[in-house]
Scaffold this active site. Structure first.
Site, short mmCIF file in Angstrom:
data_model
loop_
_atom_site.label_atom_id
_atom_site.label_comp_id
_atom_site.label_asym_id
_atom_site.label_seq_id
_atom_site.Cartn_x
_atom_site.Cartn_y
_atom_site.Cartn_z
N ASP A 183 0.85 -1.21 0.00
CA ASP A 183 0.00 0.00 0.00
C ASP A 183 0.88 1.26 0.00
O ASP A 183 0.84 2.07 0.93
CB ASP A 183 -0.93 -0.01 1.23
CG ASP A 183 -0.16 0.04 2.56
OD1 ASP A 183 -0.74 0.56 3.53
OD2 ASP A 183 0.99 -0.42 2.62
N ASP B 96 6.85 1.34 1.73
CA ASP B 96 6.57 0.31 0.71
C ASP B 96 7.40 0.57 -0.54
O ASP B 96 7.90 -0.34 -1.19
CB ASP B 96 5.09 0.34 0.31
CG ASP B 96 4.12 0.12 1.45
OD1 ASP B 96 3.91 1.06 2.21
OD2 ASP B 96 3.61 -1.01 1.58
N ASN C 17 -2.42 2.78 3.40
CA ASN C 17 -1.88 4.11 3.73
C ASN C 17 -2.72 5.22 3.10
O ASN C 17 -2.94 6.27 3.70
CB ASN C 17 -0.44 4.23 3.23
CG ASN C 17 0.53 3.47 4.11
OD1 ASN C 17 0.41 3.49 5.32
ND2 ASN C 17 1.47 2.77 3.49
N THR D 23 2.93 -6.06 2.72
CA THR D 23 3.43 -4.99 3.59
C THR D 23 2.37 -3.90 3.83
O THR D 23 2.69 -2.76 4.12
CB THR D 23 4.69 -4.33 2.99
OG1 THR D 23 4.34 -3.70 1.75
CG2 THR D 23 5.80 -5.33 2.78
N PHE E 235 -0.54 -0.29 12.45
CA PHE E 235 -1.45 0.14 11.38
C PHE E 235 -1.97 -1.01 10.52
O PHE E 235 -3.18 -1.15 10.32
CB PHE E 235 -0.74 1.18 10.50
CG PHE E 235 -1.57 1.68 9.35
CD1 PHE E 235 -1.47 1.08 8.10
CD2 PHE E 235 -2.45 2.74 9.51
CE1 PHE E 235 -2.24 1.52 7.03
CE2 PHE E 235 -3.23 3.19 8.45
CZ PHE E 235 -3.13 2.58 7.20
N ASN E 236 -1.10 -1.83 9.94
CA ASN E 236 -1.54 -2.84 8.97
C ASN E 236 -2.55 -3.81 9.58
O ASN E 236 -3.52 -4.21 8.94
CB ASN E 236 -0.34 -3.64 8.43
CG ASN E 236 0.52 -2.81 7.49
OD1 ASN E 236 0.06 -1.82 6.92
ND2 ASN E 236 1.77 -3.20 7.33
N HIS F 161 9.92 0.37 7.93
CA HIS F 161 9.16 -0.85 8.20
C HIS F 161 9.26 -1.88 7.07
O HIS F 161 9.80 -2.96 7.25
CB HIS F 161 7.67 -0.52 8.37
CG HIS F 161 7.35 0.54 9.37
ND1 HIS F 161 7.43 0.36 10.73
CD2 HIS F 161 6.92 1.81 9.19
CE1 HIS F 161 7.05 1.46 11.36
NE2 HIS F 161 6.74 2.36 10.45
N ASP F 162 8.70 -1.56 5.93
CA ASP F 162 8.44 -2.58 4.90
C ASP F 162 9.68 -3.18 4.26
O ASP F 162 9.68 -4.38 3.93
CB ASP F 162 7.51 -1.99 3.83
CG ASP F 162 6.14 -1.65 4.42
OD1 ASP F 162 5.44 -0.82 3.83
OD2 ASP F 162 5.78 -2.21 5.47
O1 RIB Z 1 2.73 0.38 10.69
C1 RIB Z 1 3.60 0.49 9.58
C2 RIB Z 1 2.96 -0.09 8.36
O2 RIB Z 1 1.78 0.62 8.05
C3 RIB Z 1 3.85 0.03 7.12
O3 RIB Z 1 3.59 -1.04 6.25
C4 RIB Z 1 3.40 1.32 6.51
O4 RIB Z 1 3.63 1.37 5.10
C5 RIB Z 1 1.93 1.25 6.79
O5 RIB Z 1 1.33 0.44 5.77
CA CA Z 2 2.92 -0.55 3.94
#
Ligand code: RIB
Ligand code: CA
Length: 316
Positions: free
Chosen positions: A15, A20, A44, A130, A172-173, A246-247
């Site tokens: 996303d 990403d 996102n 991701t 978040f994801n 993160h990703d």
């Molecule tokens: O919490 C971080 C995640 O949420 C990452 O994948 C970022 O791109 C968002 O999607």
């Molecule tokens: Ca992401």
């Protein structure tokens, strides 16, 4: 779960999202990987943007051979919750926008995942989600026969000791689509999970961004521009100099697994509580009788992670 010496066939579901984007750049020029396709999900930012962003990033990486698909535009049950506050209106603010020549494939991303897995051998395909896990869960629901074809699911999501980044309880994801995450956690296939506990160990900083910019190629300049933007919100939130990458942890693990320390853990998802929706209950100390269903990443070698990122971005 180690990697063979042959190319690793993967499907990316994401996303974009600046992090990403870095994940895609790391994957798309890796000789170790056979990227069968990129599927966009709502996350996102809404799907119309994440799908466009996937096409922009795949084209910028020079990979017009990699097909891009739009998957589901929102979670299985909940309403879509987006993060323009962090990623900007486009989702990849910081990049010089251009209209990509790559066209979105007509096939739905979930059907692409199913079709690719059905045509694969047992234990052949690595899934790399991701973003919210909606597309992966929907593929498993629509076509449970694909399960044996999944070698492993290498995902970014969740949080344990680190706490959440959207609520005190949830990352978040997983927060966006907890029901999808629950389906994936219960699927029985090998899962390697990169949550905030490890992604917060790979925070960017101005020197790293400068080092990336000094690589002086188109992808490096785009990466530096996005990281300049991406770091702002999180730097303030975490009183840090940049944001957590993160990703890219998912692809970095596929390319150089020893950068990370993993531990078999049982992970369960909160899907009913309003207060703790999307919480990942990671049984790190084995206090339950539950059989581990995840390899939980808990430590990262930051220096080697960023050395890998710089090395690969330099090759564009
Ligand atoms: O919490 C971080 C995640 O949420 C990452 O994948 C970022 O791109 C968002 O999607
Ligand atoms: Ca992401």
């Amino acid at each position: 779960m180690s990697n063979s010496s042959q190319k690793i066939p993967i499907i990316i579901d994401c996303d974009p999202g600046q992090d990403d984007a870095l994940m895609l750049f790391l994957a798309l020029n890796a000789p170790e990987l056979d990227v069968r396709g990129v599927v966009a999900c709502g996350g996102n930012v809404p799907l119309a943007r994440t799908e466009l962003n996937c096409r922009i990033l795949v084209e910028m990486a020079g990979r017009l051979d990699v097909p891009v698909f739009a998957g589901c535009d929102g979670p299985m049950v909940e309403q879509l919750f987006t993060a323009e506050y962090l990623h900007g209106e486009t989702g990849i603010d910081g990049i010089d926008f251009f209209e990509p020549t790559i066209k979105k494939r007509d096939q739905h991303g979930v059907d692409f995942i199913i079709e690719t897995l059905r045509a694969a051998d047992v234990d052949e395909i690595t899934l790399v989600p991701t973003g919210p896990l909606t597309n992966i869960a929907m593929a498993l629901r629509k076509a449970p026969d694909i399960l044996p074809k999944i070698k492993q699911i290498v995902l970014m999501g969740g949080a344990s000791f680190e706490g959440g980044n959207v609520t005190p309880s949830a990352e978040f994801n997983i927060y966006v689509d907890p029901h999808a995450a629950d389906v994936v956690m219960r699927c029985g296939r090998p899962i390697v999970m990169f949550g905030l506990d490890v992604t917060h160990q790979v925070m960017t900083d101005p020197q790293l961004v400068a080092d990336i910019r000094s690589l002086d190629n188109k992808v490096a300049h785009a990466s530096a521009g996005m990281l300049d933007f991406f770091g702002q919100y999180d730097a303030a939130k975490y009183s840090a100099e940049g944001g957590p990458l993160h990703d890219p942890c998912t692809i970095a693990w596929l390319l150089e697994p020893s950068i990370f320390d993993l531990k078999p853990c049982h992970v369960a998802i909160e899907t009913t509580s309003k207060l703790t929706r999307g919480h990942t209950a990671v049984d790190f100390w084995g206090v339950t009788e539950n059989t581990p269903n995840v390899e939980w990443a808990f430590k990262a070698n930051k220096q080697r992670f960023f050395a890998l990122l710089i090395e690969r971005l330099a090759q564009y």
